[in-house]
Write a protein that holds these residues in place. Structure first.
Motif, PDB file in Angstrom:
ATOM      1  N   ASP A  28     -10.395   8.160   6.916  1.00  0.00           N
ATOM      2  CA  ASP A  28     -11.114   8.650   5.732  1.00  0.00           C
ATOM      3  C   ASP A  28     -10.521   7.990   4.493  1.00  0.00           C
ATOM      4  O   ASP A  28      -9.537   7.259   4.573  1.00  0.00           O
ATOM      5  CB  ASP A  28     -11.121  10.179   5.646  1.00  0.00           C
ATOM      6  N   SER A  29     -11.131   8.295   3.350  1.00  0.00           N
ATOM      7  CA  SER A  29     -10.746   7.553   2.158  1.00  0.00           C
ATOM      8  C   SER A  29      -9.295   7.817   1.763  1.00  0.00           C
ATOM      9  O   SER A  29      -8.643   6.969   1.168  1.00  0.00           O
ATOM     10  CB  SER A  29     -11.682   7.879   1.006  1.00  0.00           C
ATOM     11  N   SER A  30      -8.759   9.016   2.133  1.00  0.00           N
ATOM     12  CA  SER A  30      -7.370   9.292   1.754  1.00  0.00           C
ATOM     13  C   SER A  30      -6.437   8.324   2.491  1.00  0.00           C
ATOM     14  O   SER A  30      -5.413   7.897   1.960  1.00  0.00           O
ATOM     15  CB  SER A  30      -7.003  10.742   2.058  1.00  0.00           C
ATOM     16  N   LEU A  31      -6.830   7.991   3.704  1.00  0.00           N
ATOM     17  CA  LEU A  31      -6.039   7.020   4.467  1.00  0.00           C
ATOM     18  C   LEU A  31      -6.076   5.658   3.787  1.00  0.00           C
ATOM     19  O   LEU A  31      -5.077   4.953   3.717  1.00  0.00           O
ATOM     20  CB  LEU A  31      -6.620   6.874   5.867  1.00  0.00           C
ATOM     21  N   LEU A  32      -7.270   5.350   3.305  1.00  0.00           N
ATOM     22  CA  LEU A  32      -7.446   4.074   2.612  1.00  0.00           C
ATOM     23  C   LEU A  32      -6.583   4.054   1.358  1.00  0.00           C
ATOM     24  O   LEU A  32      -5.919   3.072   1.042  1.00  0.00           O
ATOM     25  CB  LEU A  32      -8.920   3.876   2.262  1.00  0.00           C
ATOM     26  N   GLU A  33      -6.604   5.218   0.668  1.00  0.00           N
ATOM     27  CA  GLU A  33      -5.779   5.351  -0.538  1.00  0.00           C
ATOM     28  C   GLU A  33      -4.317   5.123  -0.195  1.00  0.00           C
ATOM     29  O   GLU A  33      -3.606   4.391  -0.897  1.00  0.00           O
ATOM     30  CB  GLU A  33      -5.948   6.759  -1.124  1.00  0.00           C
ATOM     31  N   ALA A  34      -3.887   5.768   0.903  1.00  0.00           N
ATOM     32  CA  ALA A  34      -2.494   5.653   1.328  1.00  0.00           C
ATOM     33  C   ALA A  34      -2.168   4.196   1.642  1.00  0.00           C
ATOM     34  O   ALA A  34      -1.113   3.686   1.253  1.00  0.00           O
ATOM     35  CB  ALA A  34      -2.250   6.528   2.551  1.00  0.00           C
ATOM     36  N   GLN A  35      -3.092   3.553   2.303  1.00  0.00           N
ATOM     37  CA  GLN A  35      -2.887   2.152   2.681  1.00  0.00           C
ATOM     38  C   GLN A  35      -2.779   1.283   1.431  1.00  0.00           C
ATOM     39  O   GLN A  35      -1.910   0.419   1.319  1.00  0.00           O
ATOM     40  CB  GLN A  35      -4.078   1.705   3.545  1.00  0.00           C
ATOM     41  N   ARG A  36      -3.672   1.577   0.467  1.00  0.00           N
ATOM     42  CA  ARG A  36      -3.669   0.793  -0.781  1.00  0.00           C
ATOM     43  C   ARG A  36      -2.358   0.985  -1.520  1.00  0.00           C
ATOM     44  O   ARG A  36      -1.773   0.055  -2.056  1.00  0.00           O
ATOM     45  CB  ARG A  36      -4.839   1.228  -1.665  1.00  0.00           C
ATOM     46  N   TRP A  37      -1.932   2.266  -1.562  1.00  0.00           N
ATOM     47  CA  TRP A  37      -0.687   2.581  -2.263  1.00  0.00           C
ATOM     48  C   TRP A  37       0.478   1.860  -1.590  1.00  0.00           C
ATOM     49  O   TRP A  37       1.353   1.305  -2.252  1.00  0.00           O
ATOM     50  CB  TRP A  37      -0.485   4.109  -2.286  1.00  0.00           C
ATOM     51  N   ASP A  38       0.451   1.892  -0.267  1.00  0.00           N
ATOM     52  CA  ASP A  38       1.465   1.196   0.514  1.00  0.00           C
ATOM     53  C   ASP A  38       1.544  -0.278   0.094  1.00  0.00           C
ATOM     54  O   ASP A  38       2.624  -0.818  -0.170  1.00  0.00           O
ATOM     55  CB  ASP A  38       1.027   1.274   1.982  1.00  0.00           C
ATOM     56  N   ASP A  39       0.371  -0.893   0.016  1.00  0.00           N
ATOM     57  CA  ASP A  39       0.308  -2.314  -0.360  1.00  0.00           C
ATOM     58  C   ASP A  39       0.814  -2.521  -1.784  1.00  0.00           C
ATOM     59  O   ASP A  39       1.543  -3.474  -2.068  1.00  0.00           O
ATOM     60  CB  ASP A  39      -1.128  -2.844  -0.247  1.00  0.00           C
ATOM     61  N   THR A  40       0.388  -1.604  -2.677  1.00  0.00           N
ATOM     62  CA  THR A  40       0.797  -1.727  -4.076  1.00  0.00           C
ATOM     63  C   THR A  40       2.313  -1.668  -4.185  1.00  0.00           C
ATOM     64  O   THR A  40       2.941  -2.478  -4.878  1.00  0.00           O
ATOM     65  CB  THR A  40       0.194  -0.566  -4.913  1.00  0.00           C
ATOM     66  N   VAL A  41       2.897  -0.695  -3.494  1.00  0.00           N
ATOM     67  CA  VAL A  41       4.350  -0.516  -3.567  1.00  0.00           C
ATOM     68  C   VAL A  41       5.050  -1.776  -3.065  1.00  0.00           C
ATOM     69  O   VAL A  41       5.979  -2.288  -3.699  1.00  0.00           O
ATOM     70  CB  VAL A  41       4.772   0.741  -2.764  1.00  0.00           C
ATOM     71  N   ARG A  42       4.563  -2.276  -1.922  1.00  0.00           N
ATOM     72  CA  ARG A  42       5.163  -3.503  -1.366  1.00  0.00           C
ATOM     73  C   ARG A  42       5.072  -4.659  -2.371  1.00  0.00           C
ATOM     74  O   ARG A  42       6.000  -5.442  -2.534  1.00  0.00           O
ATOM     75  CB  ARG A  42       4.400  -3.954  -0.127  1.00  0.00           C
ATOM     76  N   GLU A  43       3.938  -4.716  -3.015  1.00  0.00           N
ATOM     77  CA  GLU A  43       3.697  -5.808  -3.952  1.00  0.00           C
ATOM     78  C   GLU A  43       4.612  -5.723  -5.174  1.00  0.00           C
ATOM     79  O   GLU A  43       5.098  -6.728  -5.682  1.00  0.00           O
ATOM     80  CB  GLU A  43       2.243  -5.696  -4.403  1.00  0.00           C
ATOM     81  N   LYS A  44       4.841  -4.464  -5.617  1.00  0.00           N
ATOM     82  CA  LYS A  44       5.558  -4.282  -6.883  1.00  0.00           C
ATOM     83  C   LYS A  44       7.057  -4.129  -6.717  1.00  0.00           C
ATOM     84  O   LYS A  44       7.783  -4.114  -7.712  1.00  0.00           O
ATOM     85  CB  LYS A  44       5.035  -3.025  -7.605  1.00  0.00           C
ATOM     86  N   GLN A  45       7.530  -3.912  -5.495  1.00  0.00           N
ATOM     87  CA  GLN A  45       8.916  -3.476  -5.312  1.00  0.00           C
ATOM     88  C   GLN A  45       9.954  -4.400  -5.972  1.00  0.00           C
ATOM     89  O   GLN A  45      10.838  -3.907  -6.684  1.00  0.00           O
ATOM     90  CB  GLN A  45       9.230  -3.258  -3.828  1.00  0.00           C
ATOM     91  N   TRP A  46       9.785  -5.694  -5.807  1.00  0.00           N
ATOM     92  CA  TRP A  46      10.798  -6.599  -6.353  1.00  0.00           C
ATOM     93  C   TRP A  46      10.776  -6.638  -7.878  1.00  0.00           C
ATOM     94  O   TRP A  46      11.833  -6.589  -8.524  1.00  0.00           O
ATOM     95  CB  TRP A  46      10.617  -8.012  -5.792  1.00  0.00           C
ATOM     96  N   SER A  47       9.575  -6.686  -8.433  1.00  0.00           N
ATOM     97  CA  SER A  47       9.507  -6.738  -9.903  1.00  0.00           C
ATOM     98  C   SER A  47      10.042  -5.434 -10.496  1.00  0.00           C
ATOM     99  O   SER A  47      10.736  -5.443 -11.516  1.00  0.00           O
ATOM    100  CB  SER A  47       8.086  -7.022 -10.373  1.00  0.00           C
TER     101      SER A  47
END
Ligand code: C2E
Ligand code: MG
Ligand code: MG
Length: 708
Positions: free
Chosen positions: A442-461
């Protein structure tokens, strides 16, 4: 990943190329060529036939003209007329009005059936057909037309010719339906002729027709019978030549057709090979993507809802270890077979990767889909025969797409790979604990997945920009209400996402390994802060830092921590290490050795969240820990009454007996504080005393206590 995807796309492109190479193009081309050649042959034959007839007519005209000339000059001369009559001549002389003036022989001139105007270059003349042997006729445009029906009838009668009608010995020819036919010498009178031998034995045929020639300065017309002679030997040769050409064309066409069909069949085989899974011998992933996408996008199914399912056989590796890879593959083929039997019309199943299967099912609602998948899993369990197999399924639904006005449109942008990926994500959330289960995306899973990606993307900066902040939550002695310590807790102050609590990113870092960076970051920041507060003259208390289990795989963890703390010249006793209970499940010996080293270097080590998991008691036996942090769950909810108090009291006692200090986490009530004080709990870390606070606030608290 993107490489695999590109490779896959390349394969699909290659497949499309192969699939679209059907035999229809070349077959159509061949057919068109045959039609073209046929038309050409017919046209050329007509042209040649016309040419032959014209030259024969010209010949006939000169025959008639010579007799006409004789008649013109000798019509009054009986001896000439006698000469003319003595030959096998038949002619009619008419005046200008067409009235017959003179007739010789049988008049079978078909003047009524039209006239063909011909020319031999010099003169123009008229041609009439013979009323008995009319094989040709003038067409409306005045050109020559053939009476195929008469020709056919004539050929039949020739073939049916009985012995009685055969050549009279006295004559050189027979007259068949008005046509003079002469036969070859080999033709025996008693031979019963069938169509072909009779035709083959014909030497020549003479087609009678009537040709006009002007006489007496155009005042009269002489219409004489002439014969168009056709030598059959020549014709047969021509026929044989044509037959040979047609045979060659036919053979070429046949060979080409066989070649094209064989090529098409081979292409099909290649396509099937391309789609076949080498392990299950059923369909493979490429087949699923290609056909599934077409199916779901298809105009016919746009109103239907589908579910794209990822079904995983979780024991595959173990099964292969215990048995063999070959046995494992046999089992996968069995799974594929069972799943295939479950498919309904327009549904699909394929082996995707390793122990993953992809399904495309009809979808009504979540409950029905989940029930159906559970049913399938039940049947798959049947393959276990003594083994307890686990299957997990995740699904993503594909509903009809609608325009703003509610009109259903084609799902032209639908990507089955994306849907399958969503299904995989849904399945992955089942984790290791749910042995056999079903989860729908469901969309909450998608949200979680997106957030996961965002965090991975931003972690170093975020790390480099110091967006992570250290918050301190004080620990108090419940008997004296004095500050005895603190725990450093991370916060992410993101310019984009605001203030983010650790629950939203620490689990992601734990999964992707970035947690070790965070742990280093926290230890160095705490060491630096402690040193600066010492220098400021504050009465510093030990601050505990959480160190993730992921970090414990590093052999030199204790040395790393020591060096980091020493770099800031911070007394080691001011830094404490907290290990969460789950960390104790990993390599126990490595853990014990790291703890021992840490203690040797002068750090205190505590067990975090004690009581939240299962076997912490057992770990206590071997681990030389300094403190036990009782999990916040002990002090939460309704059940934290009498029985809870007994457990807490006993845990504190246990810790004391093992020479460990106790810290109670998550304490919010005064009554809890009193109880814990009574039981001899050393410290309390909870909202009752203070929430985690920024560095400055904590420093102020410390300074107040120091001064107080
Ligand atoms: P933890 O190490 O068990 O930290 C205690 C958590 O309980 C903190 O949540 C704290 O704010 C919360 N807490 C303390 N007292 C109370 C109370 O009275 N009521 C309630 N409702 N909560 C209370 P926080 O800061 O959200 O951290 C959650 C978890 O995230 C931590 O649990 C820890 O496992 C992890 N974490 C936080 N910072 C770090 C870090 O720097 N490194 C690592 N590895 N993990 C961290
Ligand atoms: Mg902690
Ligand atoms: Mg804790």
């Amino acid at each position: 990943m993107s490489q695999i995807k590109n490779g896959n796309k390349k394969n699909v492109r290659l497949y499309k190329k192969v699939r679209n190479t059907t035999a229809w193009g070349p077959v159509a081309l061949l057919f068109a060529l045959l039609v073209f050649f046929n038309v050409l042959v017919v046209y050329m034959s007509g042209f040649v036939l016309e040419y032959i007839f014209e030259s024969k007519f010209a010949e006939g005209y000169s025959q008639v003209e010579s007799v006409a000339k004789m008649y013109e000059y000798g019509s009054d001369d009986e001896s000439i007329m006698e000469l003319i009559r003595s030959g096998d001549t038949a002619f009619v002389v008419t005046d200008k009005s067409g009235a017959v003036i003179y007739e010789n022989g049988r008049n079978t001139c078909g003047t009524n059936s039209g006239v063909i105007k011909m020319s031999n270059g010099a003169e123009e003349y008229m041609v009439y057909q013979d009323s008995e042997a009319g094989f040709f006729y003038p067409k409306e445009d005045g050109t020559l037309g053939f009476k195929w029906k008469s020709i056919f009838k004539w050929a039949i009668s020739l073939a049916m010719m009985s012995e009685r009608e055969t050549i009279s010995e006295s004559e050189e020819y027979s007259i068949i339906n008005g046509v003079y036919v002469s036969f070859t010498d080999e033709a025996s009178p008693d031979t019963e002729r069938s169509l072909l031998p009779a035709v083959m034995q014909i030497e020549s045929i003479q087609l009678p027709l009537w040709i006009s020639a002007d006489i007496n300065g155009g005042e009269q017309q002489f219409i004489g019978r002439a014969y168009l002679g056709f030598n059959m030997r020549d014709n047969i040769l021509a026929c044989e030549l044509i037959t040979a050409v047609i045979t060659v064309i036919f053979i070429i066409a046949l060979v080409m057709t066989i070649y094209i069909i064989r090529t098409a069949v081979n292409y099909r085989r290649v396509v099937n090979l391309f789609y076949r899974d080498p392990v299950t011998e059923g369909h493979n992933w490429i087949w699923f993507v290609r056909n599934g996408e077409d199916k779901v996008r298809s105009i016919f199914t746009k109103r239907e809802s589908f579910a794209v399912v990822n079904l995983v056989f979780r024991n595959y590796r173990n099964y292969c270890l215990c048995h063999s890879l070959a046995d494992g593959e046999v089992l996968l083929a069995d799974i594929d077979r069972v799943l295939l039997a479950e498919m309904r019309k327009n549904e699909m199943c394929a082996h995707a990767t390793m122990s993953n299967f992809a399904l495309l099912l009809h979808y009504d609602n979540d409950a029905a889909l989940a029930a159906r998948l559970r049913g399938m899993i039940m049947r798959l369990h049947g393959l276990g025969q003594g083994h307890s197999f686990e299957f997990q399924a995740g699904a993503d639904t594909v509903l009809p797409q609608k325009e703003q006005d509610g009109r259903i449109v084609r799902r032209k942008d639908f990507s089955i790979e994306q849907a399958y990926n969503n299904a995989c994500s849904a399945r992955a959330t089942l984790g290791k604990t749910e042995k056999s289960g079903v989860r729908i995306f469901d969309s909450s899973l998608l949200e979680a997945q997106r957030w996961d990606d965002t965090v991975r993307e931003k972690q170093w900066s975020a790390l480099n920009n110091e967006e992570f902040e250290v918050y301190y939550q004080p620990k108090f002695d419940p008997r004296t209400n004095t500050l005895r310590g603190a725990e450093a807790l991370i916060r992410w102050n993101s310019p984009e996402y605001g203030f983010v609590t650790p629950g939203r990113f620490i689990p992601i870092f734990e999964k992707n390994g970035f947690i070790t960076e965070i742990d280093h970051y926290m230890i160095s920041h705490v060491a630096r802060d402690q040193k600066s507060w010492l220098e400021a003259g504050y009465g510093c208390v030990p601050v505990s830092v959480n160190v993730s289990r992921a970090h414990f795989v590093e052999n030199d963890l204790a040395e790393q921590i020591r060096d980091m703390v020493d770099r800031y010249d911070c007394p080691r006793e001011l830094l404490e290490i907290e290990l969460t209970e789950s960390a104790f499940f990993d390599d126990k010996n490595a853990m014990i050795s790291t703890i021992k080293k840490l203690k040797e270097y002068g750090f205190a080590v505590s067990m975090d969240d004690f009581g939240a998991g299962y076997s912490s008691l057992n770990s206590l036996k071997d681990m030389p820990l300094d403190a036990l942090k009782l999990d916040a769950d002990f002090f939460r909810g309704e059940g934290s009454g009498d029985r809870g108090e007994i457990v807490v009291a006993e845990a504190i006692k246990l810790a004391k007996n093992l020479n460990m200090r106790t810290v109670a986490e998550g304490v919010e009530e005064k009554s809890q504080v009193d109880f814990l004080a009574e039981q001899g709990c050393d410290m309390i870390q909870g909202f009752y005393y203070a929430k985690p606070m920024p560095k400055s606030e904590y420093a102020e608290k410390m300074s107040r206590q120091t001064n107080g």
